[in-house]
Design a protein around this motif. Structure first.
Motif, PDB file in Angstrom:
ATOM      1  N   THR A   4      33.792  27.843 -28.793  1.00 51.76           N
ATOM      2  CA  THR A   4      33.160  26.330 -28.561  1.00 51.76           C
ATOM      3  C   THR A   4      33.915  25.619 -29.747  1.00 51.76           C
ATOM      4  O   THR A   4      34.742  25.915 -30.724  1.00 51.76           O
ATOM      5  N   LEU A   5      34.244  24.223 -29.467  1.00 52.44           N
ATOM      6  CA  LEU A   5      34.672  23.163 -30.316  1.00 52.44           C
ATOM      7  C   LEU A   5      34.087  23.254 -31.662  1.00 52.44           C
ATOM      8  O   LEU A   5      34.469  23.106 -32.650  1.00 52.44           O
ATOM      9  N   ASP A   6      32.576  23.402 -31.527  1.00 48.11           N
ATOM     10  CA  ASP A   6      31.697  23.665 -32.669  1.00 48.11           C
ATOM     11  C   ASP A   6      32.127  24.759 -33.600  1.00 48.11           C
ATOM     12  O   ASP A   6      32.330  24.924 -35.002  1.00 48.11           O
ATOM     13  N   GLU A   7      32.447  25.736 -32.857  1.00 47.54           N
ATOM     14  CA  GLU A   7      32.712  26.962 -33.699  1.00 47.54           C
ATOM     15  C   GLU A   7      34.144  26.979 -34.572  1.00 47.54           C
ATOM     16  O   GLU A   7      34.261  27.367 -35.610  1.00 47.54           O
ATOM     17  N   GLN A   8      35.071  26.394 -33.746  1.00 48.53           N
ATOM     18  CA  GLN A   8      36.374  26.149 -34.341  1.00 48.53           C
ATOM     19  C   GLN A   8      36.306  25.077 -35.422  1.00 48.53           C
ATOM     20  O   GLN A   8      36.791  25.452 -36.590  1.00 48.53           O
ATOM     21  N   LEU A   9      35.361  24.299 -35.546  1.00 48.40           N
ATOM     22  CA  LEU A   9      35.129  23.116 -36.570  1.00 48.40           C
ATOM     23  C   LEU A   9      34.767  23.875 -37.862  1.00 48.40           C
ATOM     24  O   LEU A   9      35.010  23.824 -38.962  1.00 48.40           O
ATOM     25  N   THR A  10      33.745  24.715 -37.334  1.00 49.64           N
ATOM     26  CA  THR A  10      33.225  25.580 -38.630  1.00 49.64           C
ATOM     27  C   THR A  10      34.289  26.464 -39.355  1.00 49.64           C
ATOM     28  O   THR A  10      34.400  26.471 -40.497  1.00 49.64           O
TER      29      THR A  10
END
Length: 324
Positions: A4-10
């Motif tokens: 997910t985009l959130d996982e990439q951001l982290t």
């Protein structure tokens, strides 16, 4: 696996936290080996700034229910010290230290520019604002270092004296030739792993320029009765092969490669600024003119890469299967 985009951001945040940890290792030692009060002061001031940056990144991770990566941080901290030891072992420590720091600031700048773009896509305005703020600080630090290239060159030469200025010009030219060897090796592989057609075109275009730059350096060395260092060139090419393999193994190759290439351009810029200063002090006007001409090309290549950060971020996310 798609993320997910959130996982990439982290992941981007943990990467940047590790980069700040490495920066802290270097900055805590830099003032002691800077060789000049003005350089030492700039490094000391940026140490305080970097400590705040590390804290801001950690806070954003905590706000997202995550934490820094102990493994990434440990590896980054461990690899920060060897460069400090290398710079200290060189007769031109101030120049080597300043060139590396200038390049590293642009690696951080690229990282935060990519982070901001990913955060904006994810709708995380707080992280985007932090990334923008830190990017501005890294850009400002790079500007302060650029203003001190003359100082760094003078401090390096003062340490060895003026008796062998001609030899110092040759040494800086052989360093430049070796760095161009590494650049060629990386740029030959770049288009194949760029992850984006426009980025691939930029790498291929600059490869042509880089080969010509190396030819001109060889010509200048020959005019001075010298030649490139085969050992130095081979070591740098091997390093580029290792970097190429590392980038290809990353799931976000496009972003990491673009950030590294951007930083590498600024390592070259710093090297040619120092070469120009040493050649001017030696009265070698032809080398001064050559360094100035190549500097224009390196700055143009860096500007093109910076303009392609949007594409690099998008290509990285697409490769991960991460969608907004």
């Amino acid at each position: 696996m798609p993320e997910t985009l959130d996982e990439q951001l982290t992941k981007y945040l943990t990467d940047l936290h590790a980069i700040e940890e490495q920066a802290l290792v270097q900055l805590r030692r830099a003032p002691d080996i800077a060789g000049d009060p003005a350089l030492a002061r700039v490094f000391s001031e940026h140490l305080e700034e970097t400590e705040r940056q590390e804290e801001l990144v950690r806070q954003r991770l905590e706000a997202r229910g995550a934490a820094p990566s102990r493994v990434k941080d440990a590896v980054a901290a461990a690899t920060g010290l060897p460069f400090v030891l290398f710079a200290r072992s060189q007769p031109d420590t101030p120049g080597k230290l300043t060139a590396h720091a200038f390049s590293y600031e642009h690696l951080e700048l690229a990282g935060y520019e990519l982070l901001r773009r990913v955060a904006e896509r994810a709708g995380d305005t707080e992280t985007a604002e932090v990334a923008s703020r830190i990017a501005d600080e890294e850009r400002a630090m790079a500007g302060r270092l650029a203003e001190l290239f003359d100082t760094a060159a003078k401090a390096s030469l003062d340490a060895v004296g003026d008796d062998d200025l001609g030899d110092r010009v040759v040494k800086y030219l052989t360093d430049a030739h070796a760095i161009e060897s590494q650049a060629i090796q990386l740029l030959e592989r770049g288009p194949k792993i760029a992850g984006d057609d426009e980025l691939a075109r930029l790498y291929a275009e600059h490869l042509v320029e880089t080969r010509e730059q190396q030819r001109l350096i060889e010509k200048r060395l020959d005019a001075l009765g010298a030649s490139p260092s085969r050992i130095q060139d081979a070591v740098m090419r091997l390093g580029a092969l290792n970097w190429g393999a590392f980038f290809q193994a990353q799931p976000d190759t496009a972003g990491k490669l673009a950030a590294f290439a951007f930083a590498f351009e600024h390592l070259e810029i710093a090297g040619y600024e120092l070469l120009k200063n040493v050649a001017r002090r030696a009265g070698d006007n032809e080398t001064v003119e050559l360094a100035g001409r190549i500097l224009e090309q390196e700055r143009a290549a860096a500007a093109k890469l910076a303009a392609a950060f949007d594409r690099a971020a998008a290509a990285s996310l697409e490769a991960q299967g991460a969608a907004a």
